[in-house]
Design a protein around this motif. Sequence first.
Motif, PDB file in Angstrom:
ATOM      1  N   THR A 263       0.682  -1.114  -0.050  1.00 22.07           N
ATOM      2  CA  THR A 263      -0.055  -0.137   0.250  1.00 22.07           C
ATOM      3  C   THR A 263       0.846   1.248  -0.152  1.00 22.07           C
ATOM      4  O   THR A 263       1.961   1.159   0.583  1.00 22.07           O
ATOM      5  N   VAL A 302      -5.990   4.679   2.348  1.00 24.41           N
ATOM      6  CA  VAL A 302      -5.716   3.148   2.199  1.00 24.41           C
ATOM      7  C   VAL A 302      -6.575   2.492   2.983  1.00 24.41           C
ATOM      8  O   VAL A 302      -7.100   2.760   3.916  1.00 24.41           O
ATOM      9  N   GLU A 303      -7.013   1.147   2.299  1.00 26.26           N
ATOM     10  CA  GLU A 303      -7.808   0.338   2.954  1.00 26.26           C
ATOM     11  C   GLU A 303      -7.429  -0.433   4.158  1.00 26.26           C
ATOM     12  O   GLU A 303      -6.105  -0.936   4.093  1.00 26.26           O
ATOM     13  N   ALA A 304      -8.078  -0.644   5.109  1.00 24.61           N
ATOM     14  CA  ALA A 304      -7.531  -1.297   6.410  1.00 24.61           C
ATOM     15  C   ALA A 304      -8.855  -2.092   6.978  1.00 24.61           C
ATOM     16  O   ALA A 304      -9.797  -1.808   6.949  1.00 24.61           O
ATOM     17  N   LEU A 322      -3.588  -3.080   8.772  1.00 29.74           N
ATOM     18  CA  LEU A 322      -3.098  -2.657   7.406  1.00 29.74           C
ATOM     19  C   LEU A 322      -2.158  -3.363   6.815  1.00 29.74           C
ATOM     20  O   LEU A 322      -0.851  -3.437   7.425  1.00 29.74           O
ATOM     21  N   TRP A 343     -11.096   3.042   5.657  1.00 27.27           N
ATOM     22  CA  TRP A 343     -10.170   3.839   4.774  1.00 27.27           C
ATOM     23  C   TRP A 343      -9.319   4.729   5.655  1.00 27.27           C
ATOM     24  O   TRP A 343      -9.870   5.854   6.097  1.00 27.27           O
TER      25      TRP A 343
END
Lengths: 361, 291
Positions: A263, A302-304, A322, A343
């Motif tokens: 990421t 960023v996706e978590a 993450l 996010w």
Amino acid sequence: MARVELNEVAHSYLPKPKQPSDYALKRIHNVWEDGTACALLGPSGCGKTTLLNIVSGLLVPSRGRVLYDGKDVTASPPEKRNIAQVFQFPVLYDTMSVFNNLAFPLRNRGMGETQVKERVLEIAEILDLTPFLQKRAAGLAADAKQKISLGRGLVRSDVAAILFDEPLTVIDPQMKWHLRRKLKEIHERLKLTFIYVTHDQVEALTFADQVAVMFEGEIVQIGSPQDLFENPEHRFVGYFIGSPGMNFLECTVEGTVAQVDGTSIVLNEETAAKASKAKGKLEVGIRPMYLEVHAESADNRVEAKVRMVEDLGSYKIVTLKLAGNTLKASLPEDQPVPEGRAWLAFPLQWTRLFDDGWLIK
Amino acid sequence: MEKWPNNKAWLLVLPVFVIVAFSAIIPLMTVINYSVQDIFGPGQSLFVGTEWYRQMLGDYRLHEALWRQFLFSGLVLLIEMPLGILIALAMPKKGWGVPACLVTIALPLLIPWNTIGTIWIIFTRPDIGLFGAGMNNLLGIPFDHTARLLDAWITVMLMEVWHWTPLVALLAYAGLRAIPEAYYQAARIDGASAWSTFVYIQLPKMRGVLTIAFLLRFMDSFLIYAEPFVLTGGGPGNSTTFLSIYLVKIALLQFDLGPGGAFSLIYFVIVLLFSFIFYQALQRVGKGEKA
């Protein structure tokens, strides 16, 4: 009153230290200005007490010099240094009354009885000890005992600095708060140099104008409480100060982007440029309170995965995953926490980069 | 006060009660029994009430032995307490010297009491003893503990001090080691002299162990038997006949069980009374509300 200066001080408890790990204190080069309230903050075993004992003269450092107002006192014993020290456990002369306890340092220095009385009464008044003066010191509560220890330092009008070695350890939580305020009040009133050793960040940050954070025998950063929180210069400061501590993610830098397990986190251009010259292990660091948690995807987010939410009343701590890393974010009480997926946004001004533990700036 | 409905728990005390009964209460009752009877032989006895008590309390030999005993215990405490503390203060605090000192000092405590008497007989003999012969032949000072009163007392005192000062020293050393370093550091910062440090930190902190040492030394020296019995046998004359030596003479050598019983109880009460008084007094030392 004095300005306390440590000049290239290092100390080892071994008679013939060879490697750096033999030193309890590696290299301390520092000045405490006259009349400041300073804290030495660090975990157990980092050398805080060693440093304090060097300042007070109970220990003579293996290397370096200690200066009071520019005068070299490295070789002087504690009784010649005009300092006072308050220890972790109250140290009292059990068989004496409170009055005699307070008078003891003055009588040892041959002061006349009338002056002794005047001075003791004055200090007892400041410390709220007047009602106990004729009582035996041994029978009092821990906080009163600690005040007597402090009083034995304050009575001496020539005292240069007062050193505290985790003085609130044995005090009840309620009295702790009270005594801390008293210390602050005394500092403002008498304008003495206070050096306060503790491993409790709340104590250090509320008490001192200036906090020195120690880690493995070194001072890693000196600054105001705000400075330490917002601009930690070392990974340890970020981790040790703040609850929960700073998040760290191991990364590589490509252009202005930090890559963390696939990421991308956007960095400040200047920092990223400097990072290209770094040789050590790179890490992105961000304080939990600056990490933004959103329910929708957007640019530079960023996706978590959301793993856990702890509601602490006035704020919430969210544990996130993450890629392979665990992160913590602290959110205001009224902000909803997305379920399952979230996010994250890393605000540019709060996203830091560390090279081998040290801040890249 | 409310009564407990179930009192079976008392049964748990029974084993201890039985043991104490056999080890202390029954022997004590026997002594009390003897002390109020005139015993002619097995099965032949006469109740005499307090006669033996009156006789023993009026016995001038008992009085002499009692004063001798007080003088002895007094000297013992006067010498052994300060000397023990002094030794403890002089002992090393760390390194190989600590175990070396501890073992050396504790040695006299490990020797059987009769042996101690024998050691000192040989040590002080005017013809072959290191001390006795040295005094007589090298220094030219006549010394014979079997013939001269003062020499006998000096020898008994030397033996006692050599034998038991280590106990005081070990207790005092333990007390000293238990004082946290911060007290000494604070004293240095307060500018206290070595004497002030001793009076205001070390002595008060040692009070507990010193109380125990004081009581132990008082009781033991008041009850001393084997060493002076072996060394001087109570002589020359009666000059070192302490209470226990006199008691054994009456009860076992003359077999006067009645007076012996009465004597034992008087002896017991004296020791108990003084131990109690000393304990109370020592508990109060340094607790007064002084300004």
